[in-house]
Enzyme design. Structure first.
Site, PDB file in Angstrom:
ATOM      1  N   MET A 114       0.766  -1.330  -0.047  1.00 26.29           N
ATOM      2  CA  MET A 114       0.062   0.234  -0.006  1.00 26.29           C
ATOM      3  C   MET A 114       0.971   1.207  -0.018  1.00 26.29           C
ATOM      4  SD  MET A 114      -3.434  -0.844   1.977  1.00 26.29           S
ATOM      5  CE  MET A 114      -2.945  -0.659   3.639  1.00 26.29           C
TER       6      MET A 114
ATOM      7  N   HIS B 188       9.117  -3.482   3.435  1.00 21.69           N
ATOM      8  CA  HIS B 188       8.807  -3.742   1.933  1.00 21.69           C
ATOM      9  C   HIS B 188       9.854  -4.022   1.150  1.00 21.69           C
ATOM     10  CE1 HIS B 188       5.570  -0.585   3.409  1.00 21.69           C
ATOM     11  NE2 HIS B 188       5.057  -1.693   2.991  1.00 21.69           N
TER      12      HIS B 188
ATOM     13  N   SER C 210       6.555  -0.195  10.125  1.00 19.61           N
ATOM     14  CA  SER C 210       5.238   0.022   9.606  1.00 19.61           C
ATOM     15  C   SER C 210       5.074   1.391   9.025  1.00 19.61           C
ATOM     16  CB  SER C 210       4.070  -0.376  10.676  1.00 19.61           C
ATOM     17  OG  SER C 210       2.823   0.213  10.439  1.00 19.61           O
TER      18      SER C 210
HETATM   19  P1  AMP Z   1       1.300  -2.973   3.528  1.00 21.93           P
HETATM   20  O1  AMP Z   1       2.003  -1.868   2.587  1.00 21.93           O
HETATM   21  O2  AMP Z   1       1.276  -2.554   4.904  1.00 21.93           O
HETATM   22  O3  AMP Z   1       0.112  -3.574   2.999  1.00 21.93           O
HETATM   23  O4  AMP Z   1       2.510  -4.074   3.501  1.00 21.93           O
HETATM   24  C1  AMP Z   1       2.916  -4.683   2.143  1.00 21.93           C
HETATM   25  C2  AMP Z   1       3.535  -6.103   2.531  1.00 21.93           C
HETATM   26  O5  AMP Z   1       4.913  -5.664   3.106  1.00 21.93           O
HETATM   27  C3  AMP Z   1       2.771  -6.966   3.174  1.00 21.93           C
HETATM   28  O6  AMP Z   1       2.989  -8.230   2.753  1.00 21.93           O
HETATM   29  C4  AMP Z   1       3.203  -6.760   4.655  1.00 21.93           C
HETATM   30  O7  AMP Z   1       3.302  -7.866   5.459  1.00 21.93           O
HETATM   31  C5  AMP Z   1       4.778  -6.514   4.349  1.00 21.93           C
HETATM   32  N1  AMP Z   1       5.469  -5.669   5.454  1.00 21.93           N
HETATM   33  C6  AMP Z   1       5.059  -4.508   5.881  1.00 21.93           C
HETATM   34  N2  AMP Z   1       6.020  -4.415   7.044  1.00 21.93           N
HETATM   35  C7  AMP Z   1       6.858  -5.377   7.334  1.00 21.93           C
HETATM   36  C8  AMP Z   1       7.908  -5.668   7.874  1.00 21.93           C
HETATM   37  N3  AMP Z   1       8.087  -4.686   9.063  1.00 21.93           N
HETATM   38  N4  AMP Z   1       8.613  -6.637   7.688  1.00 21.93           N
HETATM   39  C9  AMP Z   1       8.360  -7.747   6.832  1.00 21.93           C
HETATM   40  N5  AMP Z   1       7.145  -7.235   5.877  1.00 21.93           N
HETATM   41  C10 AMP Z   1       6.836  -6.297   6.055  1.00 21.93           C
END
Ligand code: AMP
Length: 287
Positions: free
Chosen positions: A32, A39, A187
């Protein structure tokens, strides 16, 4: 690196990079945006394993409930493109909600036994929205590999199940959580924390690590392991949503850890206005 905007641009890029005569592996990293090291670790892994790597950036409205942070979710297209290029992506794809979900869009995807627990209790819209967008992205990109983080453990279990249930022909690769120095799981939402909030947020991961240590010393009882996390959080300002010990694949609650099978300890809570999630493995075949 190509910056692609919308579905037509994606199709044109695909037709130039994947002629039928030369099948190649394509790694998709769905995000996102507001990219960070968590990421980027997924993109690096995809880069190491695939011929082509594409990062999708789409703040998916169907996975946000009313009153959640859809409008304020951080968005920075230029920075996301720069970071994706730095770690070697071949393309980054952006899309508008009106194109992904045009008027009349009617399809829903449900995995109730996995979605209606843990984060799904507080966020009933979330996992149906996640399953829908992931399935749509898998159809649009037709990747051979898709990369997900264990940070969103319930999501990774659900996506793995959906792919297995529907016999989708690709590998789901799950990658370990990337953390800040303090232990806090990285995050996009952490930018919303004050200094004091960061301190409080750090007790979530510290609590999970403390439970891992207790497990290493022989504690297998769920209540005792959860008690370790609660003790670490102490009187910090954390509005806890849940701390649960669950089966790694079914997400069913467990009373004890069977060291051979392993388990996952998950936590969710709010610090200031930021909803935080984290988890750790306990035991199991890889331990
Ligand atoms: P998001 O943009 O939050 O939807 O995350 C996109 C992808 O990145 C998802 O598969 C998340 O699980 C992964 N992700 C986000 N934060 C982390 C993190 N700290 N460590 C590993 N993967 C992450």
């Amino acid at each position: 690196m190509k910056v692609l905007d919308g579905i037509q641009a994606l199709r044109e890029w695909q037709s130039t990079v994947t002629p039928l005569s030369a099948p190649r592996t394509l790694g998709l990293v769905p995000t996102m945006g507001a990219l960070h090291e968590g990421h980027l670790a997924l993109v690096r892994r995809a880069r190491a394993e695939c011929d082509l790597v594409c990062v999708s950036v789409f703040v998916n409205p169907t996975q946000f409930g009313p009153g959640e942070d859809l409008a304020s979710y951080p968005r920075d297209r230029a920075r996301d493109s720069e970071l994706a290029a730095e770690v070697g992506a071949d393309a980054v794809w952006f899309a508008r909600a009106e194109e992904v979900y045009p008027a009349g869009f009617a399809t829903r995807i449900e995995l109730p036994s996995l979605a209606n627990r843990l984060c799904g209790i507080e966020r009933p819209h979330h996992f149906p929205g996640v399953a829908l967008i992931v399935l749509k992205l898998l159809h649009l990109f037709r990747p051979t590999h898709a990369y997900f983080g264990e940070k969103d453990y319930q999501q990774s279990v659900l996506v793995t199940r959906m792919v297995r249930d529907l016999d989708l022909d690709l590998a789901i690769v799950t990658c370990p959580i990337v953390r800040e120095e303090s232990g806090l799981a990285r995050s996009s939402r952490n930018v919303g924390l004050s200094e004091a909030g960061r301190m409080a947020a750090g007790t979530l991961s510290a609590g999970l690590f403390r439970a891992q240590m207790a497990y290493a010393e022989g504690v297998v009882d769920a209540a005792a392991l959860i008690g370790e996390v609660v003790a670490e959080i102490g009187d910090q300002k954390v509005a806890l949503e849940f701390i649960e010990l669950v089966d790694r694949e079914t997400l069913e609650p467990l009373e004890t850890v069977d060291p051979a099978l392993g388990a996952r300890l998950l936590i969710a809570g709010r610090v200031e206005k930021v909803r935080l999630i984290d988890n750790v493995p306990l035991g199991g075949p890889e331990a």
